[in-house]
Design a protein around this motif. Structure first.
Motif, PDB file in Angstrom:
ATOM      1  N   GLU A  79       1.033 -28.857   1.566  1.00  0.00           N
ATOM      2  CA  GLU A  79       0.968 -29.110   3.003  1.00  0.00           C
ATOM      3  C   GLU A  79       2.364 -29.063   3.644  1.00  0.00           C
ATOM      4  N   ILE A  80       3.355 -29.615   2.938  1.00  0.00           N
ATOM      5  CA  ILE A  80       4.744 -29.596   3.425  1.00  0.00           C
ATOM      6  C   ILE A  80       5.223 -28.159   3.587  1.00  0.00           C
ATOM      7  N   VAL A  81       5.009 -27.358   2.552  1.00  0.00           N
ATOM      8  CA  VAL A  81       5.483 -25.972   2.558  1.00  0.00           C
ATOM      9  C   VAL A  81       4.751 -25.150   3.612  1.00  0.00           C
ATOM     10  N   GLU A  82       3.450 -25.350   3.727  1.00  0.00           N
ATOM     11  CA  GLU A  82       2.674 -24.606   4.723  1.00  0.00           C
ATOM     12  C   GLU A  82       3.099 -24.971   6.140  1.00  0.00           C
ATOM     13  N   PHE A  83       3.328 -26.267   6.397  1.00  0.00           N
ATOM     14  CA  PHE A  83       3.745 -26.678   7.732  1.00  0.00           C
ATOM     15  C   PHE A  83       5.111 -26.079   8.067  1.00  0.00           C
ATOM     16  N   ALA A  84       6.012 -26.061   7.085  1.00  0.00           N
ATOM     17  CA  ALA A  84       7.360 -25.521   7.300  1.00  0.00           C
ATOM     18  C   ALA A  84       7.373 -23.999   7.378  1.00  0.00           C
ATOM     19  N   LEU A  86       7.589 -21.859   4.903  1.00  0.00           N
ATOM     20  CA  LEU A  86       8.701 -21.396   4.070  1.00  0.00           C
ATOM     21  C   LEU A  86       8.255 -21.038   2.652  1.00  0.00           C
ATOM     22  N   GLU A  87       6.991 -20.649   2.490  1.00  0.00           N
ATOM     23  CA  GLU A  87       6.441 -20.388   1.167  1.00  0.00           C
ATOM     24  C   GLU A  87       7.337 -19.486   0.312  1.00  0.00           C
ATOM     25  N   GLU A  88       7.844 -18.403   0.892  1.00  0.00           N
ATOM     26  CA  GLU A  88       8.614 -17.436   0.099  1.00  0.00           C
ATOM     27  C   GLU A  88      10.065 -17.852  -0.156  1.00  0.00           C
ATOM     28  N   PHE A  89      10.476 -18.992   0.405  1.00  0.00           N
ATOM     29  CA  PHE A  89      11.873 -19.425   0.268  1.00  0.00           C
ATOM     30  C   PHE A  89      12.046 -20.691  -0.569  1.00  0.00           C
ATOM     31  N   MET A  90      10.988 -21.211  -1.131  1.00  0.00           N
ATOM     32  CA  MET A  90      11.074 -22.505  -1.805  1.00  0.00           C
ATOM     33  C   MET A  90      11.906 -22.476  -3.088  1.00  0.00           C
ATOM     34  N   HIS A  91      12.120 -21.306  -3.656  1.00  0.00           N
ATOM     35  CA  HIS A  91      12.943 -21.210  -4.870  1.00  0.00           C
ATOM     36  C   HIS A  91      14.344 -20.690  -4.543  1.00  0.00           C
ATOM     37  N   THR A  92      14.673 -20.646  -3.268  1.00  0.00           N
ATOM     38  CA  THR A  92      15.997 -20.235  -2.786  1.00  0.00           C
ATOM     39  C   THR A  92      16.837 -21.484  -2.564  1.00  0.00           C
ATOM     40  N   LYS A  93      18.114 -21.396  -2.895  1.00  0.00           N
ATOM     41  CA  LYS A  93      19.004 -22.543  -2.661  1.00  0.00           C
ATOM     42  C   LYS A  93      19.108 -22.813  -1.166  1.00  0.00           C
ATOM     43  N   LEU A  94      19.204 -24.073  -0.839  1.00  0.00           N
ATOM     44  CA  LEU A  94      19.242 -24.492   0.558  1.00  0.00           C
ATOM     45  C   LEU A  94      20.449 -23.932   1.303  1.00  0.00           C
ATOM     46  N   LYS A  95      21.542 -23.679   0.607  1.00  0.00           N
ATOM     47  CA  LYS A  95      22.731 -23.145   1.273  1.00  0.00           C
ATOM     48  C   LYS A  95      22.459 -21.776   1.888  1.00  0.00           C
ATOM     49  N   ASN A  96      21.379 -21.118   1.470  1.00  0.00           N
ATOM     50  CA  ASN A  96      21.008 -19.822   2.024  1.00  0.00           C
ATOM     51  C   ASN A  96      19.975 -19.925   3.142  1.00  0.00           C
ATOM     52  N   TYR A  97      19.581 -21.138   3.493  1.00  0.00           N
ATOM     53  CA  TYR A  97      18.646 -21.370   4.591  1.00  0.00           C
ATOM     54  C   TYR A  97      19.409 -21.373   5.908  1.00  0.00           C
ATOM     55  N   SER A  98      18.768 -20.918   6.953  1.00  0.00           N
ATOM     56  CA  SER A  98      19.332 -21.075   8.296  1.00  0.00           C
ATOM     57  C   SER A  98      19.162 -22.539   8.705  1.00  0.00           C
ATOM     58  N   LEU A 157      20.470 -34.309   6.497  1.00  0.00           N
ATOM     59  CA  LEU A 157      20.745 -35.634   5.960  1.00  0.00           C
ATOM     60  C   LEU A 157      19.801 -35.882   4.788  1.00  0.00           C
ATOM     61  N   GLY A 158      20.360 -36.031   3.587  1.00  0.00           N
ATOM     62  CA  GLY A 158      19.544 -36.218   2.393  1.00  0.00           C
ATOM     63  C   GLY A 158      19.293 -34.943   1.628  1.00  0.00           C
ATOM     64  N   PHE A 159      19.643 -33.796   2.184  1.00  0.00           N
ATOM     65  CA  PHE A 159      19.493 -32.514   1.497  1.00  0.00           C
ATOM     66  C   PHE A 159      20.742 -32.198   0.678  1.00  0.00           C
ATOM     67  N   GLN A 160      20.550 -31.400  -0.369  1.00  0.00           N
ATOM     68  CA  GLN A 160      21.654 -30.920  -1.193  1.00  0.00           C
ATOM     69  C   GLN A 160      21.624 -29.397  -1.179  1.00  0.00           C
ATOM     70  N   GLU A 161      22.689 -28.781  -0.696  1.00  0.00           N
ATOM     71  CA  GLU A 161      22.733 -27.326  -0.514  1.00  0.00           C
ATOM     72  C   GLU A 161      22.607 -26.522  -1.801  1.00  0.00           C
ATOM     73  N   GLU A 162      23.041 -27.080  -2.920  1.00  0.00           N
ATOM     74  CA  GLU A 162      22.988 -26.333  -4.187  1.00  0.00           C
ATOM     75  C   GLU A 162      21.615 -26.381  -4.848  1.00  0.00           C
ATOM     76  N   LEU A 163      20.709 -27.206  -4.314  1.00  0.00           N
ATOM     77  CA  LEU A 163      19.348 -27.277  -4.838  1.00  0.00           C
ATOM     78  C   LEU A 163      18.439 -26.332  -4.064  1.00  0.00           C
ATOM     79  N   THR A 164      17.330 -25.953  -4.676  1.00  0.00           N
ATOM     80  CA  THR A 164      16.367 -25.080  -4.001  1.00  0.00           C
ATOM     81  C   THR A 164      15.593 -25.865  -2.945  1.00  0.00           C
ATOM     82  N   GLY A 165      14.861 -25.142  -2.130  1.00  0.00           N
ATOM     83  CA  GLY A 165      13.995 -25.786  -1.156  1.00  0.00           C
ATOM     84  C   GLY A 165      13.014 -26.725  -1.827  1.00  0.00           C
TER      85      GLY A 165
END
Length: 192
Positions: free
Chosen positions: A81-86, A88-100, A49-57
């Motif tokens: 801090e957000i990225v470290e808690f999640a 997902l450091e290596e996935f932040m430039h990946t489009k969200l549609k490719n996230y599980s 909710l609030g995420f857009q799949e075509e945008l990166t993490g």
């Protein structure tokens, strides 16, 4: 719900748990009665909710953070801090549609807990997380327990028992029973 309480909401699918959280968050308006909220809410309701799949993490961190009321400057300050808690450091430039779905949930929860809020609404946040991430969330719950008001909807009765002193049982939009979590969970499991 009193300030600083950690309250569970349990019930079968379709009983109105998520609808109740949406009413508390102001996403839905009640058709009768009223809800009074004293404090700032950070909702974590529906996956994505609030995420857009075509945008990166990374882009979604800024988008979802803005939806939750964070300024760009606040997100800049909390981004690491957000990225470290999640985790997902290596996935932040990946489009969200490719996230599980688990990766999306981790990112959303990691952003939601950065919001300076009095009340956190959580709907099945740990259902898609792996064991190490669940433990990280449990540690967060332990840190804020008593300082933030948390309302947790979950089918994981062990989780509800572990953190919630008091719980509500919903059935078809009605509240037939509420009380001490341990007693209520026992009642609910016998009545299934």
């Amino acid at each position: 719900v009193k300030k600083g309480e950690f309250v569970g909401i349990i019930g079968r699918n379709g009983s109105g748990k998520t609808t109740l959280l949406k009413l508390m968050a102001g996403i839905l308006k009640p058709t009768s009665g009223s809800i009074t909220v004293n404090g700032k809410i950070a909702p974590f309701l529906e996956l994505g909710l609030g995420f857009q799949e075509e945008l990166t993490g990374k882009e979604n961190v800024y988008l979802y953070g803005a939806v939750l009321g964070l300024s760009k400057r606040q997100i800049d300050e909390k981004y690491k801090e957000i990225v470290e808690f999640a985790e997902l450091e290596e996935f932040m430039h990946t489009k969200l549609k490719n996230y599980s779905s688990g990766m999306q949930a981790r990112l959303a929860f990691s952003i939601a807990i950065q919001v300076e809020s009095d009340i956190l609404l959580i709907d099945e946040v740990l259902a898609v997380g792996d064991i190490s991430y669940q433990q990280k969330c449990f540690d967060y719950f332990e840190r804020v327990k008593g300082n933030k008001t948390i309302i947790l909807v979950s089918h994981d009765l062990n989780l509800v028992n572990r953190f919630c002193e008091r719980s509500l049982l919903l059935q078809h939009g009605d509240l037939p029973k509420e009380g001490k979590t341990e007693v209520l969970v026992r009642y609910y499991t016998k009545s299934k």
